[in-house]
Structures are given as C-alpha cells and as structure tokens.
Design an enzyme around this catalytic site. Structure first.
Site, PDB file in Angstrom:
ATOM      1  N   ARG A  48      32.777  36.705  65.259  1.00  0.00           N
ATOM      2  CA  ARG A  48      33.073  37.146  63.884  1.00  0.00           C
ATOM      3  C   ARG A  48      34.472  37.748  63.850  1.00  0.00           C
ATOM      4  O   ARG A  48      35.256  37.489  62.933  1.00  0.00           O
ATOM      5  CB  ARG A  48      32.019  38.168  63.399  1.00  0.00           C
ATOM      6  CG  ARG A  48      30.648  37.555  63.156  1.00  0.00           C
ATOM      7  CD  ARG A  48      29.717  38.508  62.399  1.00  0.00           C
ATOM      8  NE  ARG A  48      29.426  39.751  63.107  1.00  0.00           N
ATOM      9  CZ  ARG A  48      28.432  39.918  63.976  1.00  0.00           C
ATOM     10  NH1 ARG A  48      27.602  38.925  64.237  1.00  0.00           N
ATOM     11  NH2 ARG A  48      28.234  41.087  64.572  1.00  0.00           N
ATOM     12  N   LYS A 138      34.527  46.574  46.471  1.00  0.00           N
ATOM     13  CA  LYS A 138      33.715  45.578  45.757  1.00  0.00           C
ATOM     14  C   LYS A 138      32.239  45.947  45.799  1.00  0.00           C
ATOM     15  O   LYS A 138      31.748  46.473  46.806  1.00  0.00           O
ATOM     16  CB  LYS A 138      33.901  44.207  46.400  1.00  0.00           C
ATOM     17  CG  LYS A 138      32.922  43.153  45.879  1.00  0.00           C
ATOM     18  CD  LYS A 138      32.956  41.860  46.663  1.00  0.00           C
ATOM     19  CE  LYS A 138      31.549  41.474  47.047  1.00  0.00           C
ATOM     20  NZ  LYS A 138      31.467  40.115  47.637  1.00  0.00           N
ATOM     21  N   GLU A 179      31.495  43.345  40.064  1.00  0.00           N
ATOM     22  CA  GLU A 179      31.056  41.951  40.214  1.00  0.00           C
ATOM     23  C   GLU A 179      29.614  41.746  39.768  1.00  0.00           C
ATOM     24  O   GLU A 179      28.684  41.936  40.550  1.00  0.00           O
ATOM     25  CB  GLU A 179      31.209  41.509  41.685  1.00  0.00           C
ATOM     26  CG  GLU A 179      30.770  40.071  41.905  1.00  0.00           C
ATOM     27  CD  GLU A 179      30.916  39.580  43.351  1.00  0.00           C
ATOM     28  OE1 GLU A 179      31.333  40.373  44.217  1.00  0.00           O
ATOM     29  OE2 GLU A 179      30.618  38.410  43.595  1.00  0.00           O
ATOM     30  N   LYS A 221      35.019  40.829  38.367  1.00  0.00           N
ATOM     31  CA  LYS A 221      34.790  39.608  39.157  1.00  0.00           C
ATOM     32  C   LYS A 221      33.520  38.937  38.655  1.00  0.00           C
ATOM     33  O   LYS A 221      32.420  39.192  39.174  1.00  0.00           O
ATOM     34  CB  LYS A 221      34.676  39.957  40.653  1.00  0.00           C
ATOM     35  CG  LYS A 221      34.358  38.770  41.548  1.00  0.00           C
ATOM     36  CD  LYS A 221      34.616  39.080  43.015  1.00  0.00           C
ATOM     37  CE  LYS A 221      34.160  37.955  43.914  1.00  0.00           C
ATOM     38  NZ  LYS A 221      34.645  38.117  45.298  1.00  0.00           N
TER      39      LYS A 221
HETATM   40  P1  13P Z   1      31.868  33.030  46.709  1.00  0.00           P
HETATM   41  O1  13P Z   1      33.224  32.671  46.162  1.00  0.00           O
HETATM   42  O2  13P Z   1      31.515  32.283  47.958  1.00  0.00           O
HETATM   43  O3  13P Z   1      30.801  32.968  45.657  1.00  0.00           O
HETATM   44  O4  13P Z   1      31.932  34.524  47.181  1.00  0.00           O
HETATM   45  C1  13P Z   1      32.556  35.466  46.404  1.00  0.00           C
HETATM   46  C2  13P Z   1      31.966  36.778  46.659  1.00  0.00           C
HETATM   47  O5  13P Z   1      32.654  37.703  47.006  1.00  0.00           O
HETATM   48  C3  13P Z   1      30.503  36.928  46.478  1.00  0.00           C
HETATM   49  O6  13P Z   1      30.173  38.281  46.469  1.00  0.00           O
END
Ligand code: 13P
Length: 346
Positions: A48, A138, A179, A221
């Site tokens: 990772r 986030k 998000e 987001k």
């Molecule tokens: P994806 O663009 O793969 O959907 O991932 C964005 C993301 O940060 C999901 O939490």
C-alpha cells in the site's frame, strides 16, 4: 469566525484552481486491499505504501492535481528514501488532505441504509492532522436509492453528521470537503436520481447553514445525476450534464468556491466526458468552479498496469498523469475524446 478563515479561503480556492482537481487516494485499508486482491497484489502495508509513493511521486502531477486526500495510514508513511509523504506532497506543490470519517455503518432501524461514523474525538484528530500538515479533510455520506429508500431518517442523519464534521473542520483549520454520495447502484431512472440528489442537497445545505459552516471555506463533492447502473434506459452525456448542473444550481450557494465530483463507478472516459460537457455547456452559468475529485476514474489504469511490480512504476505513472491531464482539460471544457488515444510511453 474561525481564526483560520483567511487560510481556509485561500486553500479552498487553490483546491479548485483553474485546470486542476483533487485526487482521491484515501481508500481505507479494506477497500485498498480489495482492489489489490483483484489484481493479485499482496495486501500488505508495504505494498500500500509503495502504491501511494508511485502516485505521489508521479512527475509533474501537480499540473492538474491541486491536492490529494490521504488515508490515516498513508499520512503517517514515508517514501522509500525516508521522506514523509506530507513533505513529498508539499515539495511537489500539492495540498495535503485527509479522510476523517471512519466509514459508513448500518443505520439502526433503517434496513439497507448507512450512516457515516467518526464524530467522536474528531476535534482532537483534526488538531493532529493540522499539525502534520493537512489543510483539508473529507467525509463521505452514502445515500442508497431503492424501493422505498432513501428514508428521510437516512438523509437527515447523514446531513446532520456532515455539518457537524464540517463545523469542526473549520474550527480546526481544515477546509471540509462535504461529500454526500448518492450511489449509482440500482435500476432507478435519472429522474429518480435527480429527485434524491435534490432532497439530499437541500438537507445538507440546511444543516450546514444551521450549524454555521462558512460556505466560502468548503468544497462540495457530489455525485452526478445519472441513471442507475442497471437501468435499462441510460441517459446521454448531455442529459447527465444538464440535470446535474440544474440540481446544483438549485441548491448550492454561489459563495461555495468549488464543486469537485466523485466518479462513483462510472467508466474513466464517461467521468471525463460528463465533466467536460458540464463546463462546455453550462460553465458560464455556474458561480462555482466545476472540477473533479476522482479516485477510481483517475487511478484505475495506473493501478492495473503497476499490478504490484516496481519495474512497472514509470509507465504506471505516465498513465496516471495522462488521466489527470484529461480531467484537468475537462475541468476547463477543453477535453476531446481524441486525447484518449494520445500515446503514452508505455
Ligand atoms: P470515486 O471517484 O472512485 O467514486 O472515489 C471518490 C471518493 O473519494 C469516494 O469517497
């Protein structure tokens, strides 16, 4: 007002600077391992780390990537040469971001629905991440479309948690990426996706306002308004662009500096085309910058090429750079599908 307000305003603007987007590379260990396992890559901390080093040391990535969202394990790791990843990013001109939620768990009394956890101890974790060099964060909320979900319970509890997270971030100097993801899974129509996204954004901005979140110091987001993956009728790129911009214009205050989409399981090229069309057709109508914060739609070709082998790193980095460039172009409405074929030196 937060003592960090000026810094956060500047950070938020920089995150969505023209031609740039945000790279999501904050997969939890479980998610990262799942993607590794599919490709036969050992699911170890070292692999990772190696993969994250591949991404963060991609030459010139910051031409199109303003910042990257890290996972807790990654923000504490270093390059093989012993340079902390936070330092690697700062040297490369990328802002350090950090995922601070602890995942979506089953929502009590609401079968099939999720609530995102991570508020306990969050103030202290934010302070630590700020000290380590992070400047944005986030938190992902998950809304599932089905029959008869999402419930008002799911939408309201997730909106409430997103706003509590965002307020704590701003108190501690991290720009919150808010998000709310409406999942693409299911056979629902694009109209149903519009309705659910509209309800979700309404609830989210009501809570953000109530909890005194400063709109000019955050990034939204969202997912795009799109047909469910199993819907027999798939909306066109033009429909997705039109309905996505419409739902955003109906809900997102003009003082939010930017909207950075997730890709959510769309194909790489579709994610780019949708973003491009939104900017070409509706860019002039949008008070905020419209860009990307993709994980899979940027990383996938590089991850597959690398497949865990260090000899593949330079070519994998070129694939990553190429997808970042295509999306950077789309954020300006300057993408052309012909660019997909531009030879990368693999
Ligand atoms: P994806 O663009 O793969 O959907 O991932 C964005 C993301 O940060 C999901 O939490």
């Amino acid at each position: 007002m937060s003592i960090y307000a000026d810094e956060m305003r500047q950070t938020a603007q920089a995150m969505v600077a023209p031609g740039k987007g945000i790279l999501a590379m904050d997969e939890s260990n479980a998610t990262c391992n799942k993607r590794f396992a599919k490709l036969g890559i050992p699911t170890t901390e070292e692999r990772r780390r190696a993969y994250r080093e591949l991404i963060l040391t991609t030459p010139n990535l910051s031409e199109f990537i303003s910042g990257a969202i890290l996972y807790d394990e990654t923000i504490r790791q270093s390059s093989q040469a012993g340079v902390p990843f936070t330092q690697v990013m700062q040297n490369a001109g990328m802002i350090v971001g950090i995922k601070v939620d602890t995942g979506a768990k089953d929502l009590a009394a609401c079968p099939g629905e999720k609530i995102t956890e991570g508020l306990d101890g969050l103030r202290e974790r934010i302070a630590e991440y700020y000290q380590m060099g992070a400047r944005f964060a986030k938190w992902r909320a998950v809304i599932t479309i089905g029959e008869p979900i999402p419930s008002p319970t799911c939408i309201e509890t997730n909106a409430h948690a997103l706003a509590r997270y965002a307020a704590l971030c701003q108190e501690g100097g991290l720009v919150p990426i808010v998000e709310p993801e409406v999942l693409i899974d299911g056979n629902h129509s694009i109209e149903r996706c519009y309705e659910v996204t509209d309800q979700t954004l309404q609830a989210v901005f009501t809570q953000l306002r109530l909890q005194k979140v400063a709109f000019d110091q955050m990034i939204l987001k969202p997912s795009m308004v799109i047909s469910g993956l199993e819907c027999p009728v798939q909306a066109t790129v033009d429909q997705v662009a039109e309905m996505t911009i419409q739902v955003l214009r109906n809900n997102v205050p003009a003082s939010v500096p930017g909207i950075a989409f997730l890709s959510g399981g769309q194909s790489n090229q579709r994610s780019t085309e949708h973003l491009n069309t939104m900017n070409v057709k509706y860019g002039a109508l949008c008070p905020w910058r419209v860009t990307f914060s993709y994980a899979r739609a940027i990383q996938q070709p590089a991850l597959e090429y690398w497949a865990g082998h260090d000899a593949n790193i330079p070519a994998a980095q070129q694939l990553l750079y190429h997808r970042a460039k295509l999306n950077g172009s789309a954020s300006l409405g300057k993408y052309d599908p012909a660019m997909e074929k531009q030879t990368v030196l693999v």
